[in-house]
Design a protein around this motif. Sequence first.
Motif, PDB file in Angstrom:
ATOM      1  N   ASP A   1      17.632  67.000  44.374  1.00 46.64           N
ATOM      2  CA  ASP A   1      16.282  66.495  44.617  1.00 46.64           C
ATOM      3  C   ASP A   1      15.599  66.250  43.273  1.00 46.64           C
ATOM      4  OD1 ASP A   1      13.718  65.903  45.457  1.00 46.64           O
ATOM      5  OD2 ASP A   1      13.630  67.503  46.940  1.00 46.64           O
ATOM      6  N   ILE A   2      15.345  64.980  42.975  1.00 47.35           N
ATOM      7  CA  ILE A   2      14.689  64.576  41.728  1.00 47.35           C
ATOM      8  C   ILE A   2      13.292  64.083  42.078  1.00 47.35           C
ATOM      9  CG2 ILE A   2      14.783  63.017  39.727  1.00 47.35           C
ATOM     10  CD1 ILE A   2      17.018  65.052  39.727  1.00 47.35           C
ATOM     11  N   ASP A   3      12.299  64.917  41.824  1.00 44.69           N
ATOM     12  CA  ASP A   3      10.914  64.584  42.171  1.00 44.69           C
ATOM     13  C   ASP A   3      10.004  64.914  40.981  1.00 44.69           C
ATOM     14  OD1 ASP A   3       8.547  63.992  43.353  1.00 44.69           O
ATOM     15  OD2 ASP A   3       8.728  65.380  45.015  1.00 44.69           O
ATOM     16  N   PRO A   4      10.107  64.118  39.917  1.00 44.28           N
ATOM     17  CA  PRO A   4       9.305  64.384  38.718  1.00 44.28           C
ATOM     18  C   PRO A   4       7.906  63.807  38.839  1.00 44.28           C
ATOM     19  CG  PRO A   4      10.655  62.472  38.339  1.00 44.28           C
ATOM     20  CD  PRO A   4      10.950  62.932  39.750  1.00 44.28           C
ATOM     21  N   TYR A   5       7.097  64.080  37.862  1.00 46.09           N
ATOM     22  CA  TYR A   5       5.786  63.428  37.778  1.00 46.09           C
ATOM     23  C   TYR A   5       5.989  62.120  37.026  1.00 46.09           C
ATOM     24  CZ  TYR A   5       0.856  62.654  36.775  1.00 46.09           C
ATOM     25  OH  TYR A   5      -0.399  62.106  36.691  1.00 46.09           O
ATOM     26  N   GLY A   6       5.934  60.987  37.718  1.00 40.90           N
ATOM     27  CA  GLY A   6       6.175  59.689  37.085  1.00 40.90           C
ATOM     28  C   GLY A   6       7.510  59.115  37.519  1.00 40.90           C
ATOM     29  N   SER A   7       8.250  58.588  36.570  1.00 42.70           N
ATOM     30  CA  SER A   7       9.503  57.893  36.858  1.00 42.70           C
ATOM     31  C   SER A   7      10.681  58.858  36.894  1.00 42.70           C
ATOM     32  CB  SER A   7       9.760  56.822  35.799  1.00 42.70           C
ATOM     33  OG  SER A   7      11.039  56.239  35.987  1.00 42.70           O
ATOM     34  N   ALA A   8      11.591  58.605  37.823  1.00 50.82           N
ATOM     35  CA  ALA A   8      12.840  59.365  37.880  1.00 50.82           C
ATOM     36  C   ALA A   8      13.912  58.757  36.990  1.00 50.82           C
ATOM     37  CB  ALA A   8      13.336  59.417  39.320  1.00 50.82           C
ATOM     38  N   ALA A   9      13.629  57.600  36.394  1.00 53.59           N
ATOM     39  CA  ALA A   9      14.640  56.852  35.642  1.00 53.59           C
ATOM     40  C   ALA A   9      15.365  57.672  34.576  1.00 53.59           C
ATOM     41  CB  ALA A   9      14.002  55.607  35.017  1.00 53.59           C
ATOM     42  N   PRO A  10      14.667  58.512  33.778  1.00 53.42           N
ATOM     43  CA  PRO A  10      15.375  59.252  32.722  1.00 53.42           C
ATOM     44  C   PRO A  10      16.396  60.264  33.239  1.00 53.42           C
ATOM     45  CG  PRO A  10      13.002  59.218  32.309  1.00 53.42           C
ATOM     46  CD  PRO A  10      13.217  58.730  33.710  1.00 53.42           C
ATOM     47  N   PHE A  11      16.376  60.546  34.546  1.00 55.42           N
ATOM     48  CA  PHE A  11      17.223  61.607  35.086  1.00 55.42           C
ATOM     49  C   PHE A  11      18.344  61.083  35.988  1.00 55.42           C
ATOM     50  CE2 PHE A  11      12.791  62.928  34.630  1.00 55.42           C
ATOM     51  CZ  PHE A  11      12.930  63.908  33.651  1.00 55.42           C
ATOM     52  N   LEU A  12      18.421  59.765  36.153  1.00 56.21           N
ATOM     53  CA  LEU A  12      19.361  59.220  37.128  1.00 56.21           C
ATOM     54  C   LEU A  12      20.809  59.286  36.664  1.00 56.21           C
ATOM     55  CD1 LEU A  12      17.401  56.129  38.520  1.00 56.21           C
ATOM     56  CD2 LEU A  12      17.444  58.494  39.336  1.00 56.21           C
ATOM     57  N   ASP A  13      21.049  59.110  35.382  1.00 56.20           N
ATOM     58  CA  ASP A  13      22.429  59.132  34.908  1.00 56.20           C
ATOM     59  C   ASP A  13      23.026  60.535  35.048  1.00 56.20           C
ATOM     60  OD1 ASP A  13      24.468  57.336  33.496  1.00 56.20           O
ATOM     61  OD2 ASP A  13      24.535  59.168  32.284  1.00 56.20           O
ATOM     62  N   ALA A  14      22.280  61.547  34.615  1.00 58.52           N
ATOM     63  CA  ALA A  14      22.760  62.928  34.753  1.00 58.52           C
ATOM     64  C   ALA A  14      22.932  63.299  36.224  1.00 58.52           C
ATOM     65  CB  ALA A  14      21.788  63.885  34.072  1.00 58.52           C
ATOM     66  N   THR A  15      22.040  62.779  37.077  1.00 56.64           N
ATOM     67  CA  THR A  15      22.137  63.043  38.516  1.00 56.64           C
ATOM     68  C   THR A  15      23.449  62.518  39.075  1.00 56.64           C
ATOM     69  OG1 THR A  15      19.737  62.982  38.801  1.00 56.64           O
ATOM     70  CG2 THR A  15      21.070  62.606  40.761  1.00 56.64           C
ATOM     71  N   MET A  16      23.831  61.309  38.662  1.00 58.23           N
ATOM     72  CA  MET A  16      25.065  60.721  39.177  1.00 58.23           C
ATOM     73  C   MET A  16      26.303  61.456  38.672  1.00 58.23           C
ATOM     74  SD  MET A  16      24.292  58.583  41.352  1.00 58.23           S
ATOM     75  CE  MET A  16      22.781  57.814  41.933  1.00 58.23           C
ATOM     76  N   ARG A  17      26.193  62.094  37.537  1.00 57.06           N
ATOM     77  CA  ARG A  17      27.316  62.909  37.047  1.00 57.06           C
ATOM     78  C   ARG A  17      27.392  64.236  37.795  1.00 57.06           C
ATOM     79  NH1 ARG A  17      28.074  63.032  30.599  1.00 57.06           N
ATOM     80  NH2 ARG A  17      29.828  64.264  31.344  1.00 57.06           N
ATOM     81  N   ALA A  18      26.233  64.768  38.193  1.00 58.92           N
ATOM     82  CA  ALA A  18      26.200  66.112  38.784  1.00 58.92           C
ATOM     83  C   ALA A  18      26.356  66.129  40.294  1.00 58.92           C
ATOM     84  CB  ALA A  18      24.878  66.796  38.398  1.00 58.92           C
ATOM     85  N   ILE A  19      26.215  64.989  40.970  1.00 56.93           N
ATOM     86  CA  ILE A  19      26.283  64.976  42.434  1.00 56.93           C
ATOM     87  C   ILE A  19      27.749  64.962  42.884  1.00 56.93           C
ATOM     88  CG2 ILE A  19      26.204  62.445  42.663  1.00 56.93           C
ATOM     89  CD1 ILE A  19      24.414  64.985  44.954  1.00 56.93           C
ATOM     90  N   SER A  20      28.035  65.696  43.941  1.00 52.11           N
ATOM     91  CA  SER A  20      29.404  65.762  44.450  1.00 52.11           C
ATOM     92  C   SER A  20      29.748  64.501  45.233  1.00 52.11           C
ATOM     93  CB  SER A  20      29.567  66.989  45.353  1.00 52.11           C
ATOM     94  OG  SER A  20      28.744  66.866  46.508  1.00 52.11           O
ATOM     95  N   ASN A  21      31.033  64.282  45.460  1.00 53.54           N
ATOM     96  CA  ASN A  21      31.486  63.119  46.221  1.00 53.54           C
ATOM     97  C   ASN A  21      30.992  63.228  47.664  1.00 53.54           C
ATOM     98  OD1 ASN A  21      32.820  60.780  46.936  1.00 53.54           O
ATOM     99  ND2 ASN A  21      34.807  61.784  47.205  1.00 53.54           N
ATOM    100  N   GLY A  22      30.211  62.229  48.102  1.00 51.96           N
ATOM    101  CA  GLY A  22      29.614  62.268  49.426  1.00 51.96           C
ATOM    102  C   GLY A  22      28.310  63.023  49.482  1.00 51.96           C
ATOM    103  N   GLY A  23      27.816  63.467  48.309  1.00 51.88           N
ATOM    104  CA  GLY A  23      26.585  64.243  48.253  1.00 51.88           C
ATOM    105  C   GLY A  23      25.348  63.400  48.487  1.00 51.88           C
ATOM    106  N   LEU A  24      24.221  64.087  48.627  1.00 50.92           N
ATOM    107  CA  LEU A  24      22.944  63.449  48.941  1.00 50.92           C
ATOM    108  C   LEU A  24      22.010  63.556  47.742  1.00 50.92           C
ATOM    109  CD1 LEU A  24      20.947  62.225  51.086  1.00 50.92           C
ATOM    110  CD2 LEU A  24      20.319  64.580  51.639  1.00 50.92           C
ATOM    111  N   VAL A  25      21.481  62.407  47.306  1.00 45.89           N
ATOM    112  CA  VAL A  25      20.489  62.363  46.230  1.00 45.89           C
ATOM    113  C   VAL A  25      19.149  61.956  46.819  1.00 45.89           C
ATOM    114  CG1 VAL A  25      19.783  61.164  44.113  1.00 45.89           C
ATOM    115  CG2 VAL A  25      22.154  61.883  44.395  1.00 45.89           C
ATOM    116  N   CYS A  26      18.109  62.743  46.512  1.00 46.18           N
ATOM    117  CA  CYS A  26      16.744  62.471  46.969  1.00 46.18           C
ATOM    118  C   CYS A  26      15.897  62.180  45.737  1.00 46.18           C
ATOM    119  CB  CYS A  26      16.172  63.679  47.715  1.00 46.18           C
ATOM    120  SG  CYS A  26      17.322  64.495  48.852  1.00 46.18           S
ATOM    121  N   VAL A  27      15.282  61.017  45.681  1.00 41.82           N
ATOM    122  CA  VAL A  27      14.590  60.571  44.467  1.00 41.82           C
ATOM    123  C   VAL A  27      13.167  60.126  44.784  1.00 41.82           C
ATOM    124  CG1 VAL A  27      14.560  58.822  42.637  1.00 41.82           C
ATOM    125  CG2 VAL A  27      16.718  59.850  43.329  1.00 41.82           C
TER     126      VAL A  27
END
Length: 471
Positions: free
Chosen positions: A136-162
């Motif tokens: 769950d990526i819910d920052p104050y402002g843009s989530a853009a700076p955190f998307l690359d690390a998120t895609m590395r850390a999410i499991s195969n078939g996992g759920l990303v909430c932005v």
Amino acid sequence: MSKIIEGKCEFILPDDVFFNPVQEFNRDLTVLIINSFIHFLKNSIIHKEKLKIESGLSILDAFSATGLRAVRYAKELPNIGCVIANDLSTLATQVIAKNIDHNGLSQDIIKISNEEANLLMLKNHSTHKTQIDVIDIDPYGSAAPFLDATMRAISNGGLVCVTCTDMGVLCGATGHNCYAKYDSIALHTKYAHEMSLRIVLHSLESHANKHNKYIVPLVSVSVDFYVRLFVRVYESAAQVHLSPSKRSLVYHCNGCHSYYMQPLALLDNNNKFKHSSGPSVSNVCQICSSSLILGGPVWNGLLHDKSFVDDLLKSLPDLSYLGTQERILGILTLISEELPDVPLYYKMDKMTSSLQMSVPKSTVIKSAILNAGYRVSISHCDPGSIKTDAPLNVLWGIFTCWALLNKIDPEKLKSDIAKRIISQNFKFKADFKTHPLAIPKSMKFNMCRFPNLPPNWGPQTKSVIKKIKIT
């Protein structure tokens, strides 16, 4: 210091720790969606997905603040193995610890992390064995700076909430800033709120592709002052190769506000990559001969998984404790009625102003579209929208017919744009007889708005936050 009751939990809120009561809808919706995601995995025919449930899902709340989300996930969701409540603020982690204890939970289930979000994901969760099932990526402002690390850390078939709250950037106030953050040029248009969703999905897919992954959107919502997106992420080199076919450039007319989509690539009959031929338009608008401006790329695929949305609507009554249940029901009903395969939308008032005519009832125009054999809906982003697969000449032909039926005199039009549209002489006779599908189910919901928000943020109903002052 105060207390709030939200969901099944009670939280201590010091005055100097960030808390946004308007986001209760966001948090309730996320609980509902993760709950349905867990239910889906339980009933999956894929062995690896069932194993996730048996071992317990891992969830990362990357910007935990008071720990409100993390505590709710641990207390309200089944089959949870571990929730990581992370925040860079040391004070916030102290509040999180108090709220874990206050709700009778153990720090064995909710693990507190005091780390920069990107560093946490890259350092601790970037291998297959350590990846997270729900992030769950819910920052104050843009989530853009955190998307690359998120895609590395999410499991195969996992759920990303932005969540992204930088709506000025996403809605085209500063096109260059949008490109810097999301690799897309936003347009300041009437369909900007749906385009915002498609820009963020384009960015999510781009970051996923860099790690041999791709996204499948489950639910994409533009509401209040933010966009909220829920996507599953899978690993597949073959699907990554097809990714360009899911992106389009947008040509927008400065005059009548028509738009044209140009896909970056196509798929052939064997579902293989094929170069797109283009451009799809001339250098001027085919309707009013005005100049065109270019935006994008944007995601041109589905915003929602309809079967998943239907499951959400079925399971919503079971979560009757949600404070914003009625509002969720209304917006999910709107989403379930949206045309799934039609990117962007038109605004009734903008089209009628181009013809210097008053705005007719939406059922009149929708009936004419349906009677002509095409599909139509509104977008959840804007109740005054028209989303249709009718070609532009049919859509403008309907509006022109209505104008002429209502005694608009082409000779007395002052606007050059209106004159050019009327002069097209669309050979189309519209049937305005009321069609039964022109009145959707969602019309029964009272979509009132927050009084302190701009009127174009999308359908709203007011949340109720129970606050109890500590004596």
